[in-house]
Write an enzyme that holds these catalytic residues in place. Structure first.
Site, PDB file in Angstrom:
ATOM      1  CB  ILE A  97     -25.804 -24.005  -1.778  1.00 13.02           C
ATOM      2  CG1 ILE A  97     -24.998 -25.228  -1.332  1.00 13.02           C
ATOM      3  CG2 ILE A  97     -25.083 -22.722  -1.355  1.00 13.02           C
ATOM      4  CD1 ILE A  97     -23.615 -25.328  -1.970  1.00 13.02           C
ATOM      5  CG  HIS A  98     -31.280 -21.539   0.009  1.00 18.22           C
ATOM      6  ND1 HIS A  98     -31.761 -20.760   1.031  1.00 18.22           N
ATOM      7  CD2 HIS A  98     -31.463 -22.815   0.396  1.00 18.22           C
ATOM      8  CE1 HIS A  98     -32.247 -21.532   1.976  1.00 18.22           C
ATOM      9  NE2 HIS A  98     -32.065 -22.793   1.621  1.00 18.22           N
ATOM     10  N   GLY A  99     -29.315 -18.542  -0.093  1.00 18.12           N
ATOM     11  CA  GLY A  99     -28.950 -17.438   0.786  1.00 18.12           C
ATOM     12  C   GLY A  99     -28.899 -17.772   2.259  1.00 18.12           C
TER      13      GLY A  99
END
Length: 164
Positions: free
Chosen positions: A14-16
């Protein structure tokens, strides 16, 4: 059965990009990180669940746990994104009976023993074998970092680079 809107391999999890672009594009309400490693580290679980946008619930589960919740009545029609760090784990959930039609490959970073096949994807023989398995099962395997990018078929990239 849960409604798998996107099954993605991205070793950053999970990242931007995932949290915003893909969530909106797929209309999901839940992100499920599927990683035995991450599920066994309480701090990593907390950090990953906090990285999701506020309107999206997120969970970090082991492969075994995914198998037990995938068909649960509480997951009926829940629109989910499943996130994996590698194709071997995707192959394992397929072998355990999870049904899906496609895999999006976002990023697989270079580490020792791997070879770069695109600017964002590196593979070793274990990865190639897992991709071959999934391809042989008729599962679409596309490289695409964000929805607006041009889709590339991983098998074409591997063939062109003489990895197959």
């Amino acid at each position: 059965m849960m409604d798998i809107r996107l099954l993605r391999i991205d070793d950053r999890l999970i990242h931007g990009q995932v949290a915003t672009t893909w969530s909106k594009f797929t209309g999901i309400s839940r992100i499920i990180v599927v990683s035995d490693d991450a599920a066994s580290h309480p701090l990593q679980k907390i950090l990953l669940t906090q990285a999701a946008p506020p309107e999206v619930k997120s969970h970090v589960v082991s492969i075994r746990k995914l198998n037990s919740i995938a068909g649960h009545a509480l997951m009926n029609d829940v629109k989910v994104m499943l996130l994996f760090t590698n194709p071997k784990d995707v192959m394992r959930v397929h072998q355990s009976g999870l049904v899906f039609n496609s895999v999006n490959i976002g990023g697989m970073k270079y580490t020792e023993g791997k070879q770069m096949v695109t600017h964002s994807v590196s593979v070793d023989q274990t990865d190639i074998n897992a991709f071959k398995y999934l391809n042989d099962k008729g599962i679409e395997l596309e490289i695409r970092k964000v929805p607006g990018d041009r889709s590339q078929k991983i098998m074409d990239v591997l063939k062109k680079g003489n990895f197959l």
